[in-house]
Design an enzyme around this catalytic site. Structure first.
Site, PDB file in Angstrom:
ATOM      1  N   LYS A 178       0.832  -1.212   0.000  1.00 51.49           N
ATOM      2  CA  LYS A 178       0.000   0.000   0.000  1.00 51.49           C
ATOM      3  C   LYS A 178       0.860   1.253   0.000  1.00 51.49           C
ATOM      4  CE  LYS A 178       0.759   1.412   4.304  1.00 51.49           C
ATOM      5  NZ  LYS A 178       1.073   2.792   4.795  1.00 51.49           N
ATOM      6  N   THR A 235      -3.663   5.933   3.373  1.00 49.62           N
ATOM      7  CA  THR A 235      -2.420   6.543   2.897  1.00 49.62           C
ATOM      8  C   THR A 235      -2.536   7.149   1.507  1.00 49.62           C
ATOM      9  OG1 THR A 235      -1.666   4.347   2.219  1.00 49.62           O
ATOM     10  CG2 THR A 235      -0.898   5.155   4.328  1.00 49.62           C
TER      11      THR A 235
END
Length: 313
Positions: A178, A235
């Protein structure tokens, strides 16, 4: 006693969260600065005061006394740290709190720890979280992979909810991959491509994360949980993410502060190498690795992604 190795933002936040509940915690740092006197981490969390139950030290003897050690050192520094302190840590409960893939070994944190401390009980703590939120006591839920109920209870607090998982590989790959997608999302926004493009990037990035992780033995439900999709959403949509800010700088074609640790940068390079080696299609990861290596321009990278052959989703 719980020890936290690494007084960066995340390590300090974990020490604060556990210490706030009256648990005995020792926060270890190579360089304490004035933290012992001021009871604050001026560099990373200057507005948060350390609870009285948190002891700060630069003495590595703490690792001999601790029962549980949270390893909150950067991924690329983990192996070197374990090389120096592994003898004191072996046989204990060690919890990896870093996200990424080691550039030298192409391994995740659990494998790096197991190689240096073969008798240790290894777990991985990962998921959608910003250190400032944890330190302030804001509600946060994370994945604790490879742990038993006793460790889960010991590290959970009223504001820090930990979910157990047996899928260590999936949890750590979700946290690592990620970060790469967060860089890519930052590139999209920095280049002014818009929110629709970011949504498409996140969706195709998630498919790419699943493709790689499943090829490495992860479970699909793990990637759809906190350590994968949850962390991806956080994020890719917040400027609090260092990976996102780094990507934004790439997209704007401006310099980024080299003193800031960006775990996704090393991970992108490592995963790109693994993808080529193992024949796994990772176009977004390859694009980010090529951009960082200046092997293609931003315009070329965008064109390469948009001109891929049309196919079913």
């Amino acid at each position: 006693m719980i020890a936290v190795a690494g007084a960066g933002a995340f390590g300090t936040a974990l020490a604060v969260a556990l210490g706030r509940e009256g648990r005995a915690v020792t926060l270890w740092a190579r360089d304490l600065g004035d933290m012992a006197e001021t009871r604050r981490n001026a560099r990373y969390l200057p507005r948060v005061e350390l609870p009285e139950t948190v002891t700060v030290t630069a003495n590595s003897d703490v690792f001999h006394r601790a029962e549980v050690v949270l390893l909150a050192v950067p991924m690329q520094a983990l192996d070197g740290f374990l090389e120096r302190h592994g003898a004191a840590l072996d046989g204990k409960s060690l919890v990896a709190c870093c996200k990424g893939v080691d550039m030298a070994t192409l391994q995740g944190p659990s494998a790096v720890i197991a190689a240096r401390c073969p008798k240790a009980r290894v777990a991985v703590l990962t998921g959608p979280s910003f250190a400032a939120d944890i330190a302030r006591g804001l509600p946060t839920a994370l994945t604790l992979a490879g742990a038993d109920e006793a460790l889960q209870a010991r590290l959970s607090t009223p504001s820090l909810r930990l979910y157990r998982s047996a899928d260590v590989v999936g949890a750590e790959l979700g946290g690592a991959l990620k970060n790469v997608m967060a860089i890519a999302a930052g590139v999209v926004m920095g280049a002014g491509l818009g929110d629709s493009a970011r949504a498409a990037l996140m969706t195709r990035g998630f498919a790419e994360m699943q493709r790689f992780a499943l090829a490495k033995g992860a479970r699909v439900e793990t990637l759809a949980g906190l350590s994968g999709l949850g962390d991806l959403i956080l994020t890719c949509t917040s400027a609090q993410s260092r990976n996102f800010r780094f990507g934004e700088a790439l997209g704007r074609e401006v310099a980024f502060d080299p003193a800031v640790t960006v775990e996704g940068a090393a991970t992108a390079r490592a995963v790109a190498r693994m993808a080529v080696r193992d024949g796994i299609d990772m176009p977004i990861t390859q694009m980010i690795a090529a951009l960082m290596a200046q092997e293609m321009t931003l315009r070329q990278a965008i064109q390469a992604l948009m001109s891929r052959p049309l196919k079913e989703e």
